[in-house]
Design a protein around this motif. Structure first.
Motif, PDB file in Angstrom:
ATOM      1  N   SER A 179      48.432  41.258  36.550  1.00 34.13           N
ATOM      2  CA  SER A 179      49.363  42.383  36.650  1.00 34.13           C
ATOM      3  C   SER A 179      48.619  43.616  37.130  1.00 34.13           C
ATOM      4  O   SER A 179      47.495  43.877  36.698  1.00 34.13           O
ATOM      5  N   ALA A 180      49.243  44.376  38.018  1.00 39.79           N
ATOM      6  CA  ALA A 180      48.631  45.601  38.528  1.00 39.79           C
ATOM      7  C   ALA A 180      49.728  46.547  38.991  1.00 39.79           C
ATOM      8  O   ALA A 180      50.885  46.153  39.150  1.00 39.79           O
ATOM      9  N   LEU A 181      49.360  47.796  39.211  1.00 37.03           N
ATOM     10  CA  LEU A 181      50.339  48.797  39.621  1.00 37.03           C
ATOM     11  C   LEU A 181      50.747  48.628  41.077  1.00 37.03           C
ATOM     12  O   LEU A 181      51.841  49.041  41.470  1.00 37.03           O
ATOM     13  N   THR A 182      49.870  48.042  41.899  1.00 42.31           N
ATOM     14  CA  THR A 182      50.162  47.870  43.320  1.00 42.31           C
ATOM     15  C   THR A 182      49.868  46.437  43.744  1.00 42.31           C
ATOM     16  O   THR A 182      49.057  45.739  43.116  1.00 42.31           O
ATOM     17  N   THR A 183      50.506  46.020  44.827  1.00 40.66           N
ATOM     18  CA  THR A 183      50.232  44.689  45.383  1.00 40.66           C
ATOM     19  C   THR A 183      48.779  44.575  45.816  1.00 40.66           C
ATOM     20  O   THR A 183      48.143  43.537  45.626  1.00 40.66           O
ATOM     21  N   ALA A 184      48.236  45.646  46.400  1.00 46.34           N
ATOM     22  CA  ALA A 184      46.841  45.625  46.859  1.00 46.34           C
ATOM     23  C   ALA A 184      45.896  45.342  45.706  1.00 46.34           C
ATOM     24  O   ALA A 184      44.980  44.517  45.816  1.00 46.34           O
ATOM     25  N   ALA A 185      46.117  46.005  44.566  1.00 45.88           N
ATOM     26  CA  ALA A 185      45.241  45.819  43.405  1.00 45.88           C
ATOM     27  C   ALA A 185      45.355  44.405  42.855  1.00 45.88           C
ATOM     28  O   ALA A 185      44.344  43.769  42.529  1.00 45.88           O
ATOM     29  N   ALA A 186      46.589  43.893  42.742  1.00 43.38           N
ATOM     30  CA  ALA A 186      46.791  42.545  42.203  1.00 43.38           C
ATOM     31  C   ALA A 186      46.188  41.493  43.121  1.00 43.38           C
ATOM     32  O   ALA A 186      45.480  40.575  42.673  1.00 43.38           O
ATOM     33  N   LEU A 187      46.434  41.608  44.428  1.00 49.67           N
ATOM     34  CA  LEU A 187      45.963  40.598  45.377  1.00 49.67           C
ATOM     35  C   LEU A 187      44.444  40.623  45.507  1.00 49.67           C
ATOM     36  O   LEU A 187      43.799  39.576  45.640  1.00 49.67           O
ATOM     37  N   TYR A 188      43.847  41.808  45.451  1.00 52.30           N
ATOM     38  CA  TYR A 188      42.394  41.913  45.542  1.00 52.30           C
ATOM     39  C   TYR A 188      41.734  41.294  44.307  1.00 52.30           C
ATOM     40  O   TYR A 188      40.687  40.646  44.409  1.00 52.30           O
ATOM     41  N   THR A 189      42.360  41.464  43.143  1.00 52.44           N
ATOM     42  CA  THR A 189      41.850  40.840  41.922  1.00 52.44           C
ATOM     43  C   THR A 189      41.907  39.323  42.038  1.00 52.44           C
ATOM     44  O   THR A 189      40.966  38.611  41.657  1.00 52.44           O
ATOM     45  N   ILE A 190      43.017  38.820  42.579  1.00 58.95           N
ATOM     46  CA  ILE A 190      43.152  37.374  42.776  1.00 58.95           C
ATOM     47  C   ILE A 190      42.119  36.880  43.788  1.00 58.95           C
ATOM     48  O   ILE A 190      41.537  35.801  43.621  1.00 58.95           O
ATOM     49  N   LYS A 191      41.870  37.657  44.828  1.00 52.35           N
ATOM     50  CA  LYS A 191      40.837  37.277  45.796  1.00 52.35           C
ATOM     51  C   LYS A 191      39.478  37.122  45.109  1.00 52.35           C
ATOM     52  O   LYS A 191      38.730  36.176  45.407  1.00 52.35           O
ATOM     53  N   GLN A 192      39.166  38.016  44.188  1.00 48.97           N
ATOM     54  CA  GLN A 192      37.909  37.905  43.462  1.00 48.97           C
ATOM     55  C   GLN A 192      37.851  36.605  42.650  1.00 48.97           C
ATOM     56  O   GLN A 192      36.805  35.946  42.595  1.00 48.97           O
ATOM     57  N   ARG A 193      38.957  36.232  42.042  1.00 46.77           N
ATOM     58  CA  ARG A 193      39.003  34.985  41.273  1.00 46.77           C
ATOM     59  C   ARG A 193      38.785  33.779  42.196  1.00 46.77           C
ATOM     60  O   ARG A 193      38.071  32.838  41.861  1.00 46.77           O
ATOM     61  N   LEU A 194      39.413  33.814  43.368  1.00 49.97           N
ATOM     62  CA  LEU A 194      39.246  32.721  44.335  1.00 49.97           C
ATOM     63  C   LEU A 194      37.800  32.609  44.795  1.00 49.97           C
ATOM     64  O   LEU A 194      37.250  31.513  44.918  1.00 49.97           O
ATOM     65  N   ASP A 195      37.178  33.759  45.028  1.00 46.83           N
ATOM     66  CA  ASP A 195      35.804  33.763  45.518  1.00 46.83           C
ATOM     67  C   ASP A 195      34.823  33.293  44.446  1.00 46.83           C
ATOM     68  O   ASP A 195      33.810  32.650  44.749  1.00 46.83           O
ATOM     69  N   GLU A 196      35.111  33.607  43.185  1.00 52.80           N
ATOM     70  CA  GLU A 196      34.262  33.136  42.093  1.00 52.80           C
ATOM     71  C   GLU A 196      34.215  31.613  42.061  1.00 52.80           C
ATOM     72  O   GLU A 196      33.187  31.013  41.735  1.00 52.80           O
TER      73      GLU A 196
END
Length: 306
Positions: A79-96
């Motif tokens: 959950s995040a306030l913006t789509t950019a914040a949520a998607l970037y967090t998910i990108k970090q999870r994918l990269d991990e």
């Protein structure tokens, strides 16, 4: 083979808002039933309302998640306030987890919008396919479309707003691995040349194989151009130059040199200039970057000495 599933519940149409629990439950049933691998990594992207806590948003979806114990260890609500914040967090999870093949299940009206975010925040390393949320309750004939082959259909002003949102979010991120540091040489006169060497700290690039102050983006890497642009902005602020007049060599591991003001070669490992108000640069890793300064003629050069 799909390695991860992203369920976009960030901005649901009004007719779907009232049944978000049932919608998520049906979607998870489809993922569980149709997945070609057991229990893929699943990320549910939701909107965090202003003033609410992230775990409160996740708890509102918990009733729909309780029936999927087999997915428990591989399912995360972001959950995040913006789509950019949520998607970037998910990108970090994918990269991990080194995941690159992602199915996105989302409302039809969000597809073109989300593609713009993906085009900016991801590189060609990742493969995306899209499935409409409305048909997620069954495996028959899912409406799937490949990404990057389709033309952008969003109005220009909407794309500009997305770019601005992404930029604002990246600017808000803390520096990684320490503060941004610039090393200077006592051999180059400061009253003539603004110069320096960066270190590996102070940027926002989190990919382990890159410095946090990474200044090079490639379609073969996971660090997108927008992140490199933010690193450059931070460097420019610290060093005192204009990032719009920044020029770096185009490496070919050869001996071509670009003279600013003359025809630019397709590739070159050195660049020289006597122009004021421009910044030239050369990268270095195992190949050493070298700066040249002529205080009499007020000319300078940068070379990648590979």
């Amino acid at each position: 083979m799909v390695e991860a599933v992203l369920i976009d519940l960030f901005s649901l149409p009004a007719n779907l808002q009232n049944n978000i629990q049932g919608l998520l439950r049906n979607t998870l049933k489809t993922v569980e039933k149709c997945s070609s691998i057991p229990a893929p990594f699943i990320y549910v992207m939701s909107c965090q309302r202003q003033g609410s806590e992230r775990n409160g948003e996740q708890e509102s979806l918990l009733p729909a998640l309780r029936d999927f114990q087999s997915l428990k260890e591989r399912l995360e609500v972001v959950s995040a306030l913006t789509t950019a914040a949520a998607l970037y967090t998910i990108k970090q999870r994918l990269d991990e987890k080194d995941l690159s093949i992602i199915k996105v299940i989302l409302p039809t009206l969000r597809k073109d919008l989300l593609k713009v975010y993906i085009d900016h925040l991801f590189t060609a390393v990742y493969q995306f396919e899209f499935e409409d949320l409305q048909v997620a309750s069954g495996c028959e004939n899912p409406q799937i479309a490949e990404t990057r082959s389709e033309e952008q259909t969003l109005p220009t002003q909407d794309v500009a707003l997305i770019q601005s949102e992404i930029q604002m979010y990246l600017e808000s991120l803390p520096s990684l691995k320490g503060e941004l540091t610039i090393l200077r040489s006592s051999l180059i006169p400061d009253d003539v040349f603004l110069h320096g060497f960066t270190t590996r700290t102070g940027g926002i690039s989190y990919i382990p194989t890159l410095s946090s102050c990474n200044l090079f983006s490639s379609s073969k890497r996971r660090d997108p151009q927008v992140v490199v642009k933010e690193n450059l902005r931070r460097l420019a602020n610290a060093a005192g130059f204009n990032p719009e007049t920044f020029h770096r060599v185009k490496i070919d591991h050869a001996n071509a040199v670009c003279i600013m003001g003359k025809t630019e070669p397709d590739s070159y490992d050195g660049i020289v200039t006597n122009q004021k108000g421009v910044t030239i640069a050369a990268p270095g890793a195992d190949c050493i970057p070298v700066l040249f300064a002529d205080p009499v003629r007020k000319a300078c050069g940068a070379a990648h000495s590979g």
